[in-house]
Design a protein around this motif. Sequence first.
Motif, PDB file in Angstrom:
ATOM      1  N   SER A 239       0.562  -0.876  -0.288  1.00 41.23           N
ATOM      2  CA  SER A 239       0.279   0.089  -0.237  1.00 41.23           C
ATOM      3  C   SER A 239       0.256   1.359   0.414  1.00 41.23           C
ATOM      4  O   SER A 239       0.674   2.307  -0.210  1.00 41.23           O
TER       5      SER A 239
ATOM      6  N   PRO B  18      -7.927  11.181   7.245  1.00 41.02           N
ATOM      7  CA  PRO B  18      -8.652   9.504   7.196  1.00 41.02           C
ATOM      8  C   PRO B  18      -9.047   9.158   8.428  1.00 41.02           C
ATOM      9  O   PRO B  18      -7.942   9.282  10.013  1.00 41.02           O
TER      10      PRO B  18
ATOM     11  N   THR C 233       0.001   1.892   8.746  1.00 38.35           N
ATOM     12  CA  THR C 233      -0.765   0.243   9.017  1.00 38.35           C
ATOM     13  C   THR C 233      -0.873   0.589   7.273  1.00 38.35           C
ATOM     14  O   THR C 233      -0.698   0.688   6.752  1.00 38.35           O
ATOM     15  N   SER C 234      -1.806  -1.034   7.446  1.00 37.78           N
ATOM     16  CA  SER C 234      -1.715  -1.329   5.184  1.00 37.78           C
ATOM     17  C   SER C 234      -2.256  -0.500   4.630  1.00 37.78           C
ATOM     18  O   SER C 234      -2.149  -0.791   3.997  1.00 37.78           O
ATOM     19  N   ARG C 235      -2.739   0.204   5.185  1.00 38.97           N
ATOM     20  CA  ARG C 235      -3.808   1.072   4.636  1.00 38.97           C
ATOM     21  C   ARG C 235      -3.754   2.206   4.493  1.00 38.97           C
ATOM     22  O   ARG C 235      -3.747   3.529   3.790  1.00 38.97           O
ATOM     23  N   GLY C 236      -2.005   3.288   5.132  1.00 41.32           N
ATOM     24  CA  GLY C 236      -1.698   4.198   4.873  1.00 41.32           C
ATOM     25  C   GLY C 236      -1.619   5.178   6.820  1.00 41.32           C
ATOM     26  O   GLY C 236      -1.962   4.098   7.638  1.00 41.32           O
TER      27      GLY C 236
ATOM     28  N   ARG D 206      -3.005   6.269  10.147  1.00 42.37           N
ATOM     29  CA  ARG D 206      -3.398   7.398  10.445  1.00 42.37           C
ATOM     30  C   ARG D 206      -3.485   7.324  12.133  1.00 42.37           C
ATOM     31  O   ARG D 206      -2.094   6.624  13.037  1.00 42.37           O
TER      32      ARG D 206
END
Length: 624
Positions: free
Chosen positions: A21, A313, A484-487, A489
Amino acid sequence: MKKSALSAALAGGPAAAPPPSQPAKPAATFLDPSVFPCIEYADIIDGTKTIDELGAATDQLAAIDIASVAIVGSAPTNVLLNGVALADYPLNPRRRRAGEETTQDVAASVGTSGLTQQPSVGSLTSNYKAVIGSLPKGMTMEDKMKLVQALPLSPSRALLQEMGVDVVSNPTREGRSLRRQVLKGAVMVFVTAGYSGKRFIFEKAKELGVRSVVLDGPDSWAQLLVKEGIIEKFVPIDFSDVETVFDRCLKAVRDVRSSIGELDGITTFCEMAVPLASRLAEALGLPGNTPQAVDNARDKHATREIMAKAGLPTPRHWKVTSEADVPKAAAHVGFPAVIKPISGAASLGVIRANNEDDLMKAFKKVQHDMSRAKIVAGALVEGDDEGEDVAGNAGGWIHLELMVEEYLDGAEVDCDLIFDNGRPVYGAITDNWPTVEPYFNETGSNCPSVLPKAAQIDLMELAVRSVQSLGFKLGVFHVECKYTSRGARLIEVNCRMGGGPVRDTNLLVWGVDLVEENLMAFAGIPVRPPVARRPLKQMAEYTINAQKTGHIKHLDFLEQYRKVEGVLYARPLVQPGAKCHCVADGLPTWLCELMVVRPDVREAIAEIKRIETEINHELETLIQ
């Protein structure tokens, strides 16, 4: 699955490729590398630049002499007056770097309560929740402007006006020298002193010529600082009369102004005192952040809502006030999840849940703890499971609110920021090592960060925008995030300097003293710290968590590590004979802490891990 750079470093191996990611190349950023040195140095970590290409470490700073820096760590000191222990605060092991003091129940659980006398019923800690509930709302902008316009000039403000703001705003050693001239003689009021390990704050203020006044409970350890000539005045405040505490504090500060001279600022380095300090500063027309910004940062649910509105986010979250809310939270958030108090709740910790049954158990555990809790002088105090008086009296007084949010995977970091007039003037990232779950007990950290540049940019941009979205304008902020795996946070924004090794870390690595810059900010002096372009020192620190339950015989083995070159400290956090708990039996006990510097941060990490292995082997026979 590929390891992150931090995971690889902690394992002693080479940094691996970033997760899928993460962008392959760093995107353009608004972050100024002269203000955010970790971003530029990340090129060295990534291997895209050499150290020679980056430039000298001492462009604007003299080299840091470790011998001249008082390395503080986390441990409180034993403070006596005429042989009697004065009130002090052990640290919350979940919140060491955030600098959060705690209460008797948590202290007992980690084996530190015997080190110091706990705060009395007259302290702010013992009456925290009730005091917060009694504080007035913020003032209107019109009323604030009237106060500011009518505020007489203190000698420091008069000197600043004479010199000119532009002249003292240069981010160099020369500019800092001018700012120090303005700060010298300034009258600063500190709302509570915190635990005795924060003594260095007042020593630094004294070194800078600040005339410090401390408001704290009648038996606070800080009163000794007057006798030692470190602070000018100690003002005892009985915080147990919560309905009048704000008015009495305001009167006390006005009395200080009458007896000492015009005030330059009101500040605090203690989480529990930030709401009170912000309102006192506002009521007197002194520099500070709005009470609304402070309150929103302390309310995790409000923080999430504000960030979502700002387009930042935000983890999925759900407020939980009753058992009926648990299935709703589970359905909305999913698993794994984390249940936590919306605002600080001392012994009510943060627990991971992997399914709805876990979540319900965690919620019921909190209910059980609350059923035994008692209100003593307005404070929430943990009760006992034994004895005749098992039931608590808190049920009719406390409306407990929790929040369930999605579990954030990935590497956790601290983003330490300094703001002036709404914009960042310094920022640096420290990597936090994996916590001990499910209690999220802290372990270690390293600086500079070993995360890839792209990740560091994402994290720092989120930290800056989070602080701005909450409405903060000035001061030092300790922002906790995860990549995180989504950027990137956000975990939370702490609207004051972090605790434990945070000040040491920023001073040793980047040459920035967060204490000095905080004093500048709240005295209304421009904040422009000179920042090293590359690390002056590279460090790692670690706190040993108990691996088994029992009583520890001693920690004499630490002496051998104090003699090792590059080990800045190796300190016990419990006394010989203290009861220790491992994670299988609840919140793990902190046993000791260490800090190491090496030429390269990865070498410092490896050395700490080596020492940790040796110590844990030693402890197998010392805990019985």
